[in-house]
Design an enzyme around this catalytic site. Structure first.
Site, PDB file in Angstrom:
ATOM      1  N   THR A 289      37.233  20.454   7.784  1.00  0.00           N
ATOM      2  CA  THR A 289      38.486  20.374   7.402  1.00  0.00           C
ATOM      3  C   THR A 289      39.240  19.261   7.889  1.00  0.00           C
ATOM      4  O   THR A 289      39.021  18.572   9.037  1.00  0.00           O
ATOM      5  CB  THR A 289      39.612  21.669   8.086  1.00  0.00           C
ATOM      6  OG1 THR A 289      39.500  21.485   9.323  1.00  0.00           O
ATOM      7  CG2 THR A 289      38.792  23.049   7.557  1.00  0.00           C
ATOM      8  N   GLY A 290      40.426  18.485   7.097  1.00  0.00           N
ATOM      9  CA  GLY A 290      41.150  17.499   7.708  1.00  0.00           C
ATOM     10  C   GLY A 290      40.469  16.603   8.269  1.00  0.00           C
ATOM     11  O   GLY A 290      39.288  15.585   7.917  1.00  0.00           O
TER      12      GLY A 290
ATOM     13  N   VAL B 264      47.943  26.379   7.103  1.00  0.00           N
ATOM     14  CA  VAL B 264      46.912  27.303   6.553  1.00  0.00           C
ATOM     15  C   VAL B 264      45.854  26.161   5.882  1.00  0.00           C
ATOM     16  O   VAL B 264      46.103  25.756   4.931  1.00  0.00           O
ATOM     17  CB  VAL B 264      47.593  28.349   5.593  1.00  0.00           C
ATOM     18  CG1 VAL B 264      46.450  28.910   4.965  1.00  0.00           C
ATOM     19  CG2 VAL B 264      48.577  29.055   6.029  1.00  0.00           C
ATOM     20  N   LYS B 265      44.793  26.512   6.369  1.00  0.00           N
ATOM     21  CA  LYS B 265      43.585  25.581   5.854  1.00  0.00           C
ATOM     22  C   LYS B 265      42.518  26.588   5.884  1.00  0.00           C
ATOM     23  O   LYS B 265      41.617  26.807   5.039  1.00  0.00           O
ATOM     24  CB  LYS B 265      43.231  24.450   6.836  1.00  0.00           C
ATOM     25  CG  LYS B 265      44.466  23.405   7.063  1.00  0.00           C
ATOM     26  CD  LYS B 265      43.879  22.096   7.705  1.00  0.00           C
ATOM     27  CE  LYS B 265      43.415  22.520   9.163  1.00  0.00           C
ATOM     28  NZ  LYS B 265      44.888  22.715  10.020  1.00  0.00           N
TER      29      LYS B 265
ATOM     30  N   LYS C 114      33.292  37.768  17.865  1.00  0.00           N
ATOM     31  CA  LYS C 114      32.970  39.331  17.501  1.00  0.00           C
ATOM     32  C   LYS C 114      31.569  39.569  16.780  1.00  0.00           C
ATOM     33  O   LYS C 114      30.966  40.371  17.171  1.00  0.00           O
ATOM     34  CB  LYS C 114      34.209  39.697  16.461  1.00  0.00           C
ATOM     35  CG  LYS C 114      33.905  41.327  15.992  1.00  0.00           C
ATOM     36  CD  LYS C 114      35.012  41.757  15.457  1.00  0.00           C
ATOM     37  CE  LYS C 114      34.819  43.170  14.936  1.00  0.00           C
ATOM     38  NZ  LYS C 114      35.903  43.816  14.012  1.00  0.00           N
TER      39      LYS C 114
ATOM     40  N   TYR D  49      30.138  33.006  51.564  1.00  0.00           N
ATOM     41  CA  TYR D  49      30.662  34.309  51.754  1.00  0.00           C
ATOM     42  C   TYR D  49      32.093  34.529  52.050  1.00  0.00           C
ATOM     43  O   TYR D  49      32.697  33.465  52.024  1.00  0.00           O
ATOM     44  CB  TYR D  49      29.519  35.110  52.913  1.00  0.00           C
ATOM     45  CG  TYR D  49      29.565  34.521  54.171  1.00  0.00           C
ATOM     46  CD1 TYR D  49      30.650  34.563  55.036  1.00  0.00           C
ATOM     47  CD2 TYR D  49      28.531  33.725  54.839  1.00  0.00           C
ATOM     48  CE1 TYR D  49      30.602  34.029  56.495  1.00  0.00           C
ATOM     49  CE2 TYR D  49      28.639  32.907  55.944  1.00  0.00           C
ATOM     50  CZ  TYR D  49      29.671  33.326  56.831  1.00  0.00           C
ATOM     51  OH  TYR D  49      29.719  32.638  57.940  1.00  0.00           O
TER      52      TYR D  49
ATOM     53  N   HIS E  97      42.797  31.590  62.961  1.00  0.00           N
ATOM     54  CA  HIS E  97      42.838  33.017  62.332  1.00  0.00           C
ATOM     55  C   HIS E  97      44.400  33.063  61.651  1.00  0.00           C
ATOM     56  O   HIS E  97      44.910  33.861  61.902  1.00  0.00           O
ATOM     57  CB  HIS E  97      42.799  34.095  63.094  1.00  0.00           C
ATOM     58  CG  HIS E  97      41.398  34.195  63.829  1.00  0.00           C
ATOM     59  ND1 HIS E  97      40.696  35.062  64.743  1.00  0.00           N
ATOM     60  CD2 HIS E  97      40.257  33.443  63.481  1.00  0.00           C
ATOM     61  CE1 HIS E  97      39.691  35.062  64.812  1.00  0.00           C
ATOM     62  NE2 HIS E  97      39.223  33.972  63.976  1.00  0.00           N
TER      63      HIS E  97
ATOM     64  N   GLY F 280      36.946  26.050  67.706  1.00  0.00           N
ATOM     65  CA  GLY F 280      36.745  26.466  66.429  1.00  0.00           C
ATOM     66  C   GLY F 280      37.941  26.738  65.444  1.00  0.00           C
ATOM     67  O   GLY F 280      37.688  27.490  64.624  1.00  0.00           O
TER      68      GLY F 280
ATOM     69  N   ARG G 284      58.177  43.999  69.221  1.00  0.00           N
ATOM     70  CA  ARG G 284      58.321  42.489  69.737  1.00  0.00           C
ATOM     71  C   ARG G 284      58.372  42.286  71.045  1.00  0.00           C
ATOM     72  O   ARG G 284      58.135  41.176  71.397  1.00  0.00           O
ATOM     73  CB  ARG G 284      59.816  42.254  69.031  1.00  0.00           C
ATOM     74  CG  ARG G 284      60.260  40.895  68.817  1.00  0.00           C
ATOM     75  CD  ARG G 284      61.488  40.993  67.996  1.00  0.00           C
ATOM     76  NE  ARG G 284      60.923  41.579  66.396  1.00  0.00           N
ATOM     77  CZ  ARG G 284      60.200  41.127  65.676  1.00  0.00           C
ATOM     78  NH1 ARG G 284      59.746  39.897  65.923  1.00  0.00           N
ATOM     79  NH2 ARG G 284      59.970  41.483  64.578  1.00  0.00           N
TER      80      ARG G 284
END
Length: 526
Positions: free
Chosen positions: A54-55, A85-86, A156, A232, A288, A317, A447
């Site tokens: 197309t086009g 619409v083509k 599909k 992991y 952490h 670390g 707290r």
């Protein structure tokens, strides 16, 4: 197949049975992006595949010296309505959706419809258009109707049809043609179909988000195409994947691959440092997800030294982050401890030469702070979504609750402590003195426990709490915390307020010459 690998692009499979082999005799090509299509067109031509197009795609194919049949010749209708619409015609969709069994093939023959074995589509760039303009007419015209319909129809019917849904799959089709000629296996077609629904679902999501202004329709739609399998998860028996574009925010300069825990800690570090991105040289150490060291100074070396001094044990670390360039002197001292990740907006060449001697240490150059305004978490077989906590208090928003107002130095420390405690797990307490985190308590069930933990840590590392300030991310339900703080020599307190017994804490501070300011904003972090 391991869970993580299911998300990886899979190459077309090798033949398993000739019963699954389907020849490619006809192809329909209708694409926006044509880069990389030339080799495919030439390969199809070499295998004597009949091409419909197309086009602009048709003009491009003919420019390569390859014959192609205009779709209009097949449908008997020209491209109409400014190209809207083509391909929307039974002679196109019948050829794509027909099963290759006697019943469907006899119907194709009756209506003179050729089977279409390969569909190559690349949709109008809706997502890119939204980013580049606010003109609604331009955006709406980039909603592809025929292309998305071709993709879904071909996907599909993957039992018989190969669908190439975007330019990202051009290379895979080229490899298929080189390996198997104009033939495909069921596994190949199913792989391409999977990619097709990936493309169509993402495209629909982008259009939905464009129309769903101000989230008038409550629906959670997430679509991320870029996936990075991690070593992991939180523990070695858990598999994990990162979905997103890390390179939008970082340049990885050195070290081993990032882990799940690394990414979680880096995220917390970036969120914390965003509070200090315009501050004097500031260094933070996280463990952490919680800050165990934080300091602002005149230079980054001093900031590093005082951040480390706040808790040199927990720093082992940890994830380190700076708001300014790392120089050689700072790099040499950082290199004396074990750390997982170091993040900074830049590194001097001398600093990199020092830091790169440890092959596993991860160095990340921060390009920009993340801009996401939403946080999403999975729980109870569903999701919860909330705004990112972007409130950062300043002196103009505070309420002075006590007779004595904080001194200028106390006020600076209170704002520093408040920015820090906002990023500690609740219940959280931050103790600060001279723009240095000297003690912290986090993730406690009361707290009082958080405050006692903060005081204990400060004293354990030789920090003087006399004249320090205290920040709490939520209100004090009783005056016990200000009492404990006073006994430790803390002179000023900042917290959100809002307890029915706020006045009890205020009265205690007034009676003991302590200053208290109230922010009005709670910063729970679960």
């Amino acid at each position: 197949m391991p869970y993580a690998l299911r998300f990886l692009p899979l190459a077309p499979h090798q033949p398993t049975s000739m019963a699954y082999t389907k020849p490619i005799r006809t192809a329909l090509i209708s694409v926006f992006h044509k880069e990389g299509l030339d080799r495919i067109v030439q390969a199809l031509h070499a295998h004597q595949v009949t091409i419909y197009s197309t086009g602009g795609s048709l003009d491009y194919i003919k420019s390569l010296g390859v014959d192609a049949i205009p779709v209009e010749s097949l449908t008997g209708y020209p491209s109409i309505l400014d190209g809207r619409v083509k391909t929307l015609h039974p002679k196109i969709f019948g050829g794509i959706l027909a099963r290759r069994d006697d019943d469907h093939l006899s119907q194709l023959k009756l209506y003179d419809i050729p089977p279409i074995d390969l569909v190559i589509v690349d949709l109008y760039p809706f997502e890119q258009t939204v980013r580049s303009t606010t003109d609604e007419k331009t955006i709406i015209e980039k909603i592809d109707i025929g292309g998305i319909s071709l993709i879904r129809a071909a996907a599909k019917n993957f039992n018989d049809v190969v669908i190439v849904p975007s330019r990202d799959e051009y290379d895979m089709l080229q490899k298929l043609l080189e390996a198997k000629g104009a033939n495909s296996e069921l596994e190949d077609r199913k792989w391409f179909a999977t990619r097709a629904f990936r493309v169509s679902s993402h495209y629909d999501k982008e259009i939905y988000h464009y129309f769903n202004v101000d989230e008038l329709d409550l629906s959670l739609k997430i679509s991320v195409h870029t996936a990075m399998p991690l070593r992991y998860g939180e523990n070695p028996h858990q598999q994990a994947i990162y979905f997103g574009e890390l390179e939008d925010n970082f340049i990885k300069l050195h070290g081993k691959e990032l882990s799940y825990n690394n990414l979680v800690d880096v995220d917390s570090g970036i969120m914390l440092m965003s509070e200090f991105k315009n501050a004097p040289p500031t260094f933070a150490i996280l463990k952490h997800t919680n800050a165990c060291g934080l300091a602002s100074r005149d230079n980054i070396l001093s900031a590093w030294q005082d951040a480390l001094a706040g808790d040199p044990v927990s720093a082992f670390g940890g994830v380190l982050i700076s708001n300014t360039e790392i120089d050689k002197a700072t790099a040499q001292q950082i290199d004396e401890i074990f750390y997982e990740v170091l993040v900074a907006p830049s590194f001097s060449e001398d600093a990199l030469s020092v830091l790169k001697t440890k092959k596993n240490r991860i160095l990340l150059q921060l390009i920009r702070y993340p801009e996401s305004r939403r946080q999403i978490k999975s729980l109870l077989d569903g999701f919860i979504v909330q705004d990112v906590d972007q409130v950062t208090e300043d002196i103009g928003t505070l309420k002075f609750a006590t007779v004595r107002r904080p001194s200028d130095s106390e006020m600076k420390d209170l704002l520093f402590a408040n920015a820090c405690v906002k990023h500690l797990k609740s219940n959280g307490i931050a103790l600060v003195k001279n723009a240095q985190l000297i003690g912290m308590g986090c993730g406690q069930t009361s707290r009082v426990d958080a405050l006692n933990q903060a005081i204990h840590k400060a004293q354990a590392f030789g920090m003087d709490t006399l004249g320090a300030v205290m920040a709490s991310e939520a209100f004090f339900p009783f005056p016990d915390c200000v009492e404990i703080a006073h006994l430790a020599g803390i002179s000023a307190v900042i917290h959100p307020g809002g307890s029915v017994k706020d006045q009890d804490s205020i009265d205690y501070c007034n009676a003991h010459d302590m200053a208290m300011v109230i922010t009005g904003f709670r910063h729970f972090k679960h």
